[in-house]
Design an enzyme around this catalytic site. Structure first.
Site, PDB file in Angstrom:
ATOM      1  N   ARG A 104       0.627  -1.223   0.131  1.00  0.00           N
ATOM      2  CA  ARG A 104       0.004   0.150  -0.149  1.00  0.00           C
ATOM      3  C   ARG A 104       0.929   1.221  -0.124  1.00  0.00           C
ATOM      4  O   ARG A 104       1.842   1.422   1.004  1.00  0.00           O
ATOM      5  CB  ARG A 104      -0.868  -0.096   1.233  1.00  0.00           C
ATOM      6  CG  ARG A 104      -1.544   1.342   1.516  1.00  0.00           C
ATOM      7  CD  ARG A 104      -2.717   1.278   2.357  1.00  0.00           C
ATOM      8  NE  ARG A 104      -3.839   0.463   1.805  1.00  0.00           N
ATOM      9  CZ  ARG A 104      -4.939   0.532   2.413  1.00  0.00           C
ATOM     10  NH1 ARG A 104      -5.313   1.451   3.539  1.00  0.00           N
ATOM     11  NH2 ARG A 104      -6.129   0.003   1.785  1.00  0.00           N
ATOM     12  N   GLN A 134     -10.341  -4.119  -3.439  1.00  0.00           N
ATOM     13  CA  GLN A 134     -11.427  -3.627  -2.874  1.00  0.00           C
ATOM     14  C   GLN A 134     -12.636  -3.614  -3.794  1.00  0.00           C
ATOM     15  O   GLN A 134     -13.905  -4.193  -3.685  1.00  0.00           O
ATOM     16  CB  GLN A 134     -11.351  -2.056  -2.710  1.00  0.00           C
ATOM     17  CG  GLN A 134     -12.735  -1.164  -2.097  1.00  0.00           C
ATOM     18  CD  GLN A 134     -12.956  -2.009  -0.699  1.00  0.00           C
ATOM     19  OE1 GLN A 134     -12.047  -1.663   0.108  1.00  0.00           O
ATOM     20  NE2 GLN A 134     -14.101  -2.251  -0.620  1.00  0.00           N
ATOM     21  N   ARG A 293     -13.897  -8.739   2.124  1.00  0.00           N
ATOM     22  CA  ARG A 293     -12.616  -8.466   1.681  1.00  0.00           C
ATOM     23  C   ARG A 293     -11.877  -9.703   2.295  1.00  0.00           C
ATOM     24  O   ARG A 293     -10.864 -10.240   1.435  1.00  0.00           O
ATOM     25  CB  ARG A 293     -12.049  -7.084   2.404  1.00  0.00           C
ATOM     26  CG  ARG A 293     -12.730  -5.768   2.062  1.00  0.00           C
ATOM     27  CD  ARG A 293     -12.144  -5.506   0.812  1.00  0.00           C
ATOM     28  NE  ARG A 293     -10.635  -5.406   0.634  1.00  0.00           N
ATOM     29  CZ  ARG A 293      -9.834  -4.295   1.050  1.00  0.00           C
ATOM     30  NH1 ARG A 293     -10.436  -3.139   1.430  1.00  0.00           N
ATOM     31  NH2 ARG A 293      -8.751  -4.680   1.022  1.00  0.00           N
TER      32      ARG A 293
HETATM   33  N1   CP Z   1     -11.330  -0.209   2.490  1.00  0.00           N
HETATM   34  C1   CP Z   1     -10.060  -0.316   3.023  1.00  0.00           C
HETATM   35  O1   CP Z   1      -9.257  -0.649   2.243  1.00  0.00           O
HETATM   36  O2   CP Z   1      -9.876  -0.011   4.262  1.00  0.00           O
HETATM   37  P1   CP Z   1      -8.527   0.407   5.073  1.00  0.00           P
HETATM   38  O3   CP Z   1      -7.951   1.420   4.664  1.00  0.00           O
HETATM   39  O4   CP Z   1      -8.936   0.266   6.454  1.00  0.00           O
HETATM   40  O5   CP Z   1      -7.456  -0.954   4.564  1.00  0.00           O
HETATM   41  N1  NVA Z   2     -10.120   6.717  -1.428  1.00  0.00           N
HETATM   42  C1  NVA Z   2      -9.501   6.282  -0.125  1.00  0.00           C
HETATM   43  C2  NVA Z   2      -9.714   4.760  -0.145  1.00  0.00           C
HETATM   44  C3  NVA Z   2      -9.284   4.199   1.423  1.00  0.00           C
HETATM   45  C4  NVA Z   2      -9.648   2.899   1.467  1.00  0.00           C
HETATM   46  C5  NVA Z   2      -8.080   6.538  -0.104  1.00  0.00           C
HETATM   47  O1  NVA Z   2      -7.207   6.542  -0.900  1.00  0.00           O
HETATM   48  O2  NVA Z   2      -7.882   7.179   1.137  1.00  0.00           O
END
Ligand code: CP
Ligand code: NVA
Length: 307
Positions: A104, A134, A293
């Site tokens: 991430r 997601q 998920r």
């Molecule tokens: N929806 C999602 O990816 O949540 P997190 O940011 O908590 O991982």
């Molecule tokens: N669009 C949001 C999604 C979080 C899961 C972000 O990137 O912060």
């Protein structure tokens, strides 16, 4: 799934997504019946997180645990990717230790760079550009709730962000209608829509609107996400102003079909993009969506690691 990596929703063909969903259903049912599957016994997943996470981090880690494997959570303090050490070297070294790497990060190029140099599968656990895990869980959840994806119409209300892009791409792959209402200046750029049409090679119909009322009226699903994604905190004030009319509230839901499903990837900013009464109301499926998920990621991990 022929791809070694899951970086973009376009890494998967329609048949591969359908196979992944079938495997997800099997895994979910087996888990519900208390049947154990430790097919990833002895396998390890490294998880590089440069941004906060609850769902993605926990679901990936639990997925590995339930499948008999192990996950290692790496924060910027641990490896400081790209600063303490180049992405290329991180990819090469981790590939000698683990069977899969999830990342991430901010720039989507970091995910691509990691995948270029890794000799194990790389999973995009969210970049500024896409959030494929997601979207897979979202489309799986819609199929689970409605019984089919045929003829389904999704209305996205809000920012044309990473979550919206992944949904649009996956909908295009699966032939699901995806319409989005965003304020001026926050829509998909024309190049994204052109790329989508070319890459997905389907009748990719991500139609863009300004008025949320125009997208929700025939929708089976209303989807929203934060107005301020991670990394955009400096623009928070101006974004709140521009997105003011884009809240998913009782009034907007009332314009849609009676049983319309309301979705949100979470975390939600209650009172901003969605109200309490909607997210906690009878149309909301956000917690089933969050649960899935886990089941979908188990299927992704099995598919990538047991190839
Ligand atoms: N929806 C999602 O990816 O949540 P997190 O940011 O908590 O991982
Ligand atoms: N669009 C949001 C999604 C979080 C899961 C972000 O990137 O912060």
């Amino acid at each position: 799934m022929n791809c070694r990596h899951l970086i973009s929703d376009t890494d998967l063909s329609r048949e591969e997504v359908e196979g992944l969903f079938a495997l997800t259903s099997q895994l979910k049912e087996a888990y519900t019946l208390g049947k154990s599957d430790i097919s990833l016994s002895g396998k390890s997943l490294a998880m590089i997180f440069e941004k906060s996470s609850m769902r993605t981090r926990v679901s990936l880690e639990v997925a590995m645990t339930q499948l008999g494997g192990h996950a290692i959570y790496l924060t910027p303090q641990d490896i400081n990717i790209g600063k303490r050490e180049s992405i290329k070297d991180v990819a090469r070294v981790l590939s000698r230790y683990v069977d899969c790497i999830a990342i991430r990060t901010f720039s989507h190029n970091n995910v691509a760079e990691l995948a270029r140099h890794a000799s194990v599968p790389v999973i995009n656990a969210l970049s500024d550009y896409l959030h494929p895990c997601q979207a897979l869980a979202d489309l799986y959840t819609i199929k689970e709730k409605l019984g089919t994806l045929k003829g389904v119409k999704i209305a996205f209300v809000g920012d044309a962000n990473n979550v919206a892009r992944s949904l649009a791409l996956l909908c295009a792959t699966l032939g699901v209608s995806f319409n989005i209402a965003s304020p001026k200046g926050y829509e998909f750029p024309a190049e994204f829509v052109d790329d989508m049409r070319q890459t997905v090679k389907q009748d990719a119909s991500a139609l863009q609107f300004l008025n949320p009322r125009d997208v929700v009226k025939n929708a089976d699903v209303i989807y929203t996400d934060t107005w301020i994604s991670m990394g955009q905190e400096g623009e928070a004030e101006v974004r709140r102003l521009h997105f003011k009319g884009y809240q998913v509230n009782k009034g907007l839901v009332a314009l849609a079909k009676k049983g319309v499903l309301v979705m949100h990837c979470l975390p939600a900013h209650r009172g901003e993009e969605i109200t309490d009464e909607v997210i906690d109301g009878p149309n909301s499926i956000v917690f089933d969506q969050a649960e899935n998920r886990l089941h979908v990621e188990k299927a992704i991990l099995k598919t990538l690691l047991l190839k």
